[in-house]
Design an enzyme around this catalytic site. Sequence first.
Site, PDB file in Angstrom:
ATOM      1  N   LYS A  14       0.631  -1.261  -0.015  1.00  0.00           N
ATOM      2  CA  LYS A  14       0.045   0.065  -0.180  1.00  0.00           C
ATOM      3  C   LYS A  14       0.863   1.055   0.012  1.00  0.00           C
ATOM      4  CE  LYS A  14      -1.950  -1.019   3.776  1.00  0.00           C
ATOM      5  NZ  LYS A  14      -1.368  -2.474   4.436  1.00  0.00           N
ATOM      6  N   ARG A  89      -9.472   0.881   8.585  1.00  0.00           N
ATOM      7  CA  ARG A  89      -8.864  -0.282   8.994  1.00  0.00           C
ATOM      8  C   ARG A  89      -9.965  -0.978   9.638  1.00  0.00           C
ATOM      9  NH1 ARG A  89      -3.240   0.248   8.541  1.00  0.00           N
ATOM     10  NH2 ARG A  89      -2.393  -1.241   9.813  1.00  0.00           N
ATOM     11  N   ARG A 128      12.048  -5.776   4.423  1.00  0.00           N
ATOM     12  CA  ARG A 128      11.693  -4.190   4.436  1.00  0.00           C
ATOM     13  C   ARG A 128      12.557  -3.361   5.039  1.00  0.00           C
ATOM     14  NH1 ARG A 128       5.978  -2.028   5.367  1.00  0.00           N
ATOM     15  NH2 ARG A 128       6.269  -2.779   7.390  1.00  0.00           N
ATOM     16  N   ARG A 161      11.612  -1.613  11.088  1.00  0.00           N
ATOM     17  CA  ARG A 161      10.321  -1.241  12.206  1.00  0.00           C
ATOM     18  C   ARG A 161      10.365  -2.208  13.100  1.00  0.00           C
ATOM     19  NH1 ARG A 161       5.279   0.154   8.218  1.00  0.00           N
ATOM     20  NH2 ARG A 161       4.293  -0.942   9.821  1.00  0.00           N
ATOM     21  N   ARG A 172      -0.215  -8.985  13.044  1.00  0.00           N
ATOM     22  CA  ARG A 172      -0.817  -8.050  12.257  1.00  0.00           C
ATOM     23  C   ARG A 172      -1.419  -8.495  11.118  1.00  0.00           C
ATOM     24  NH1 ARG A 172       4.618  -5.523  10.794  1.00  0.00           N
ATOM     25  NH2 ARG A 172       3.325  -4.124   9.159  1.00  0.00           N
TER      26      ARG A 172
HETATM   27  P1  AP5 Z   1       5.019  -1.596   1.967  1.00  0.00           P
HETATM   28  O1  AP5 Z   1       4.529  -0.587   0.726  1.00  0.00           O
HETATM   29  O2  AP5 Z   1       5.773  -1.066   3.092  1.00  0.00           O
HETATM   30  O3  AP5 Z   1       3.606  -2.259   2.219  1.00  0.00           O
HETATM   31  P2  AP5 Z   1       2.307  -1.960   3.279  1.00  0.00           P
HETATM   32  O4  AP5 Z   1       1.346  -2.538   2.336  1.00  0.00           O
HETATM   33  O5  AP5 Z   1       2.552  -0.258   3.399  1.00  0.00           O
HETATM   34  O6  AP5 Z   1       2.654  -2.542   4.537  1.00  0.00           O
HETATM   35  P3  AP5 Z   1       2.580  -1.830   5.959  1.00  0.00           P
HETATM   36  O7  AP5 Z   1       3.187  -2.904   7.023  1.00  0.00           O
HETATM   37  O8  AP5 Z   1       3.288  -0.288   6.150  1.00  0.00           O
HETATM   38  O9  AP5 Z   1       1.499  -1.814   6.228  1.00  0.00           O
HETATM   39  P4  AP5 Z   1       0.644  -1.844   7.615  1.00  0.00           P
HETATM   40  O10 AP5 Z   1      -0.644  -1.806   7.171  1.00  0.00           O
HETATM   41  O11 AP5 Z   1       1.024  -3.116   8.461  1.00  0.00           O
HETATM   42  O12 AP5 Z   1       1.374  -0.672   8.591  1.00  0.00           O
HETATM   43  P5  AP5 Z   1       0.787   0.606   8.949  1.00  0.00           P
HETATM   44  O13 AP5 Z   1       2.253   1.412   8.993  1.00  0.00           O
HETATM   45  O14 AP5 Z   1      -0.219   0.732   8.080  1.00  0.00           O
HETATM   46  O15 AP5 Z   1       5.800  -2.973   1.335  1.00  0.00           O
HETATM   47  C1  AP5 Z   1       6.293  -4.072   2.079  1.00  0.00           C
HETATM   48  C2  AP5 Z   1       7.483  -4.537   1.433  1.00  0.00           C
HETATM   49  O16 AP5 Z   1       7.503  -5.027   0.113  1.00  0.00           O
HETATM   50  C3  AP5 Z   1       8.537  -3.276   1.233  1.00  0.00           C
HETATM   51  O17 AP5 Z   1       9.637  -3.692   1.525  1.00  0.00           O
HETATM   52  C4  AP5 Z   1       8.423  -2.793  -0.383  1.00  0.00           C
HETATM   53  O18 AP5 Z   1       9.730  -2.699  -0.939  1.00  0.00           O
HETATM   54  C5  AP5 Z   1       8.249  -4.168  -0.768  1.00  0.00           C
HETATM   55  N1  AP5 Z   1       7.222  -4.143  -1.931  1.00  0.00           N
HETATM   56  C6  AP5 Z   1       6.054  -3.555  -1.931  1.00  0.00           C
HETATM   57  N2  AP5 Z   1       5.314  -4.010  -3.240  1.00  0.00           N
HETATM   58  C7  AP5 Z   1       6.189  -5.053  -3.755  1.00  0.00           C
HETATM   59  C8  AP5 Z   1       5.935  -5.548  -5.215  1.00  0.00           C
HETATM   60  N3  AP5 Z   1       4.965  -5.515  -5.842  1.00  0.00           N
HETATM   61  N4  AP5 Z   1       7.116  -6.555  -5.313  1.00  0.00           N
HETATM   62  C9  AP5 Z   1       8.141  -6.891  -4.494  1.00  0.00           C
HETATM   63  N5  AP5 Z   1       8.156  -6.146  -3.388  1.00  0.00           N
HETATM   64  C10 AP5 Z   1       7.374  -5.144  -3.124  1.00  0.00           C
HETATM   65  O19 AP5 Z   1       0.332   0.289  10.398  1.00  0.00           O
HETATM   66  C11 AP5 Z   1       1.308   0.103  11.333  1.00  0.00           C
HETATM   67  C12 AP5 Z   1       0.425  -0.047  12.490  1.00  0.00           C
HETATM   68  O20 AP5 Z   1       0.235   1.231  13.134  1.00  0.00           O
HETATM   69  C13 AP5 Z   1      -0.587  -1.053  12.752  1.00  0.00           C
HETATM   70  O21 AP5 Z   1      -0.200  -2.321  13.128  1.00  0.00           O
HETATM   71  C14 AP5 Z   1      -1.635  -0.106  13.846  1.00  0.00           C
HETATM   72  O22 AP5 Z   1      -1.148  -0.731  15.154  1.00  0.00           O
HETATM   73  C15 AP5 Z   1      -1.421   1.380  13.645  1.00  0.00           C
HETATM   74  N6  AP5 Z   1      -2.257   1.849  12.705  1.00  0.00           N
HETATM   75  C16 AP5 Z   1      -2.088   2.284  11.482  1.00  0.00           C
HETATM   76  N7  AP5 Z   1      -3.130   2.462  10.857  1.00  0.00           N
HETATM   77  C17 AP5 Z   1      -4.219   2.433  11.601  1.00  0.00           C
HETATM   78  C18 AP5 Z   1      -5.403   2.513  11.649  1.00  0.00           C
HETATM   79  N8  AP5 Z   1      -6.354   3.054  10.383  1.00  0.00           N
HETATM   80  N9  AP5 Z   1      -6.386   2.152  12.797  1.00  0.00           N
HETATM   81  C19 AP5 Z   1      -5.751   1.459  13.853  1.00  0.00           C
HETATM   82  N10 AP5 Z   1      -4.504   1.604  13.821  1.00  0.00           N
HETATM   83  C20 AP5 Z   1      -3.608   1.771  12.867  1.00  0.00           C
END
Ligand code: AP5
Length: 217
Positions: A14, A89, A128, A161, A172
């Site tokens: 994402k 979410r 990552r 991270r 997660r």
């Molecule tokens: P990346 O683009 O980083 O993936 P992502 O989907 O953004 O993954 P996240 O782990 O950031 O999502 P998340 O939803 O767990 O974390 P968030 O920060 O929102 O890609 C991942 C890796 O793959 C990278 O190394 C990239 O280079 C590689 N890659 C990408 N695409 C690729 C492809 N096509 N081919 C090969 N490699 C590829 O949330 C973190 C925490 O914050 C949550 O656990 C929660 O505690 C809190 N939080 C955040 N938002 C909320 C909410 N709305 N409500 C409640 N709590 C929340």
Amino acid sequence: MMDIVLLGAPGAGKGTQAELLREWLPIPRVSSGDLFRAALEAGTPLGLKAKSYMDRGDLVPDQITIEMVADRLARPDCKDGVIFDGFPRTVAQAQALDRLLSTMGRQIDLAVYIRVSEQTLLERLGGRWTCRAHGHVYHRLYNPEQVPGICDIDGSELYQREDDTPETQLRRIQVYLDQTAPLREHYLKKGILVEIDGEQDIMAVQGDLRAAVRQSV
Ligand code: AP5
């Protein structure tokens, strides 16, 4: 004017896709995860409240998250639309976002679900590296930086991270399946859900995403 939601499990891509889309569309990316991490880095009360949930891989409570995103949405750069990454979410967050946008005469125009297998998610999260200054993401194998340990874009240090430990990754993913996957139904009912194959390479996924945006205008 266009408001877009990117849906997908942790590691689906994402953040990577939202960042590329932002270069193409004149609207900002709003990532709830990045907002929480920035608050944490700055040591604000919001960051401290969020930390224990994030460390466990649980969701931060809806009320806190919705208020944070509402504040961000009120900023002038969001007036022509937003790419939402990681928010909403839960169904309650999606309903709150619908209400918030409707008070601005807006609505979500497109929700894109990036579909990726669990095995791929774990491979991506495990490799990552994230930039300290602005959250740009790299992958040891699939998207490596040019100078080891340094962000290509802003020169800041790369780190892994804290919520990318194997146990937290699994937690997660489980939280995603329990609380976030049902959101697909929310957007399906509105007739604005598009599903794309997130197993492809980064630029191929981006191509499908841009095609979905073109078709929705
Ligand atoms: P990346 O683009 O980083 O993936 P992502 O989907 O953004 O993954 P996240 O782990 O950031 O999502 P998340 O939803 O767990 O974390 P968030 O920060 O929102 O890609 C991942 C890796 O793959 C990278 O190394 C990239 O280079 C590689 N890659 C990408 N695409 C690729 C492809 N096509 N081919 C090969 N490699 C590829 O949330 C973190 C925490 O914050 C949550 O656990 C929660 O505690 C809190 N939080 C955040 N938002 C909320 C909410 N709305 N409500 C409640 N709590 C929340």
